[in-house]
Design a protein around this motif. Structure first.
Motif, PDB file in Angstrom:
ATOM      1  N   ASP A 178      -7.142   3.432   0.914  1.00  0.00           N
ATOM      2  CA  ASP A 178      -5.747   4.453  -0.257  1.00  0.00           C
ATOM      3  C   ASP A 178      -6.400   4.637  -1.995  1.00  0.00           C
ATOM      4  O   ASP A 178      -6.180   5.967  -1.918  1.00  0.00           O
ATOM      5  CB  ASP A 178      -3.914   3.681  -0.795  1.00  0.00           C
ATOM      6  N   LEU A 179      -6.775   3.875  -2.626  1.00  0.00           N
ATOM      7  CA  LEU A 179      -7.696   4.385  -3.005  1.00  0.00           C
ATOM      8  C   LEU A 179      -8.687   6.023  -3.231  1.00  0.00           C
ATOM      9  O   LEU A 179      -8.863   6.661  -3.741  1.00  0.00           O
ATOM     10  CB  LEU A 179      -8.923   3.693  -4.094  1.00  0.00           C
ATOM     11  N   LEU A 182      -7.135   8.698  -3.180  1.00  0.00           N
ATOM     12  CA  LEU A 182      -6.742   9.380  -4.349  1.00  0.00           C
ATOM     13  C   LEU A 182      -8.187   9.495  -5.112  1.00  0.00           C
ATOM     14  O   LEU A 182      -7.952  10.743  -5.908  1.00  0.00           O
ATOM     15  CB  LEU A 182      -6.191   8.239  -5.127  1.00  0.00           C
ATOM     16  N   ASP A 183      -8.853   8.983  -5.173  1.00  0.00           N
ATOM     17  CA  ASP A 183     -10.470   9.640  -5.383  1.00  0.00           C
ATOM     18  C   ASP A 183     -10.357  11.040  -5.637  1.00  0.00           C
ATOM     19  O   ASP A 183     -11.340  12.579  -6.522  1.00  0.00           O
ATOM     20  CB  ASP A 183     -11.595   8.184  -5.155  1.00  0.00           C
ATOM     21  N   ALA A 186      -8.316  13.362  -7.374  1.00  0.00           N
ATOM     22  CA  ALA A 186      -8.590  13.638  -8.544  1.00  0.00           C
ATOM     23  C   ALA A 186     -10.551  14.212  -8.789  1.00  0.00           C
ATOM     24  O   ALA A 186     -10.279  14.555 -10.304  1.00  0.00           O
ATOM     25  CB  ALA A 186      -8.923  11.969  -9.399  1.00  0.00           C
ATOM     26  N   GLU A 215       3.685   3.921  -7.011  1.00  0.00           N
ATOM     27  CA  GLU A 215       2.496   3.823  -6.210  1.00  0.00           C
ATOM     28  C   GLU A 215       1.164   4.458  -7.675  1.00  0.00           C
ATOM     29  O   GLU A 215       1.003   3.270  -8.430  1.00  0.00           O
ATOM     30  CB  GLU A 215       2.803   5.761  -6.638  1.00  0.00           C
ATOM     31  N   LEU A 216       0.221   4.017  -6.645  1.00  0.00           N
ATOM     32  CA  LEU A 216      -1.529   4.286  -6.619  1.00  0.00           C
ATOM     33  C   LEU A 216      -1.650   5.177  -8.085  1.00  0.00           C
ATOM     34  O   LEU A 216      -1.268   6.528  -7.421  1.00  0.00           O
ATOM     35  CB  LEU A 216      -2.165   3.935  -5.470  1.00  0.00           C
ATOM     36  N   ALA A 217      -1.337   5.304  -9.821  1.00  0.00           N
ATOM     37  CA  ALA A 217      -1.430   6.615 -10.076  1.00  0.00           C
ATOM     38  C   ALA A 217      -2.875   6.549 -10.530  1.00  0.00           C
ATOM     39  O   ALA A 217      -3.869   7.692 -11.034  1.00  0.00           O
ATOM     40  CB  ALA A 217      -0.874   6.219 -10.913  1.00  0.00           C
ATOM     41  N   GLY A 218      -3.832   5.628 -10.521  1.00  0.00           N
ATOM     42  CA  GLY A 218      -5.369   5.788 -11.647  1.00  0.00           C
ATOM     43  C   GLY A 218      -5.976   4.600 -11.197  1.00  0.00           C
ATOM     44  O   GLY A 218      -5.468   3.546 -10.680  1.00  0.00           O
ATOM     45  N   HIS A 238      -4.311   9.981 -10.324  1.00  0.00           N
ATOM     46  CA  HIS A 238      -4.322  11.366 -10.035  1.00  0.00           C
ATOM     47  C   HIS A 238      -3.798  12.520 -10.129  1.00  0.00           C
ATOM     48  O   HIS A 238      -3.260  12.108 -11.407  1.00  0.00           O
ATOM     49  CB  HIS A 238      -3.193  10.915  -8.820  1.00  0.00           C
TER      50      HIS A 238
END
Length: 301
Positions: A178-179, A182-183, A186, A215-218, A238
């Motif tokens: 998931d990261l 996100l990456d 970004a 949520e994963l935001a950063g 994100h």
């Protein structure tokens, strides 16, 4: 004046039999760029695109390009990335024609493989000879990297913490997929970290995630360079959650942890084109150090 590439120059693919010669050459030559440890050399000779320039029995130049295993999170339209892991040129030889000739052989191998529509080769022009040689090989400068430092951490009082808009927590291996998504959102494809990159970062860094409304935001990654210096290796938020203070919260958390760990200097680097991140770092007391390093790319179709 440095000589042009001689007609007697022979270009050949590196093999395991060349390892002793390559090691001696890299120890002796002054114009060298090496982006790997000594223990990695056999694997690169075996699996990367590693080419040598020989004048008789004398090694006078080399070029190593490693193509990554394409991340599933890299956008479909983005070319597969390759990295210049090593380049070296002996005294008395002009870097520009020699590296251009070696690059032609690497590109020939890439085209012959026919695995993907295009490759994007990337290198850092950290020395004038390397910059000149790569530009002669049709590399183009697309950005540059600026280094920053926050010094005197043990004497510097911590500012007031920013509002806690997100929950910060240690990252876990099962979050890396998931990261990576996100990456990819970004950063541009050239800078994207894959799941494997993030797993390696997790092993050697303090990796913190920011959760916003579940949520994963950063995330941020803080690693140790020495007893006195730490490196902020990554900070990402994100785009959906940018502008809410999450980046500032992650940065403050990293500064506080570095100070509590006894660190004296916190270092980082960022693209000069990324004005938003540079503004954040400067507002937090970081100062630019040294000269920005050119980032070069070459598209191979």
């Amino acid at each position: 004046m440095a000589a042009e590439v001689s007609q007697t120059l022979e270009l050949e693919r590196a093999t395991a039999a060349h390892l002793p010669q390559i090691r001696r050459f890299l120890q002796q030559v002054r114009r060298r760029h090496v982006d790997f440890g000594a223990e990695d050399l056999p694997g690169l000779v075996d699996r990367a695109h590693f080419w040598l320039a020989q004048e008789g029995e004398r090694l006078v130049g080399l070029l190593c390009v490693q193509v990554e295993t394409r991340p599933t999170t890299l956008p479909p339209t983005a070319p597969t990335r390759g990295y210049v892991r090593a380049a070296a040129v002996a005294h008395g030889y002009s870097p520009a024609p020699l590296l251009a000739a070696l690059l032609q052989r690497v590109e020939g191998e890439l085209r012959a493989a026919g695995n993907v529509p295009a490759y994007q080769l990337m290198a850092y022009g950290s020395a004038p000879w390397l910059l000149a040689g790569l530009l002669a090989g049709d590399f183009t400068q697309v950005d540059s990297i600026q280094f920053y430092q926050l010094t005197s951490l043990q004497r510097r009082p911590l500012p007031e913490p920013p509002p806690q808009v997100a929950q910060l927590a240690p990252a876990h291996a099962e979050q890396m997929a998931d990261l990576a998504v996100l990456d990819a959102a970004a950063f541009e494809p050239l800078w994207h970290f894959s799941r494997q990159d993030l797993l390696e970062l997790l092993m050697r860094s303090r990796l913190q995630v920011a959760l916003y409304q579940g949520e994963l935001a950063g995330y941020s990654a803080l690693s140790s360079n020495s007893e006195r210096e730490m490196q902020l290796a990554r900070l990402a938020v994100h785009p959906r959650f940018q502008g809410q203070g999450i980046g500032r919260q992650l940065l403050w958390d990293s500064i506080a942890h570095a100070r509590q760990s006894g660190c004296h200097v916190l270092a980082l680097n960022t693209q000069t084109s990324n004005r938003r991140s540079q503004d954040l770092y400067r507002r937090s007391g970081f100062q630019a150090v040294g000269t920005a390093i050119p980032v070069l790319v070459r598209l191979v179709r």
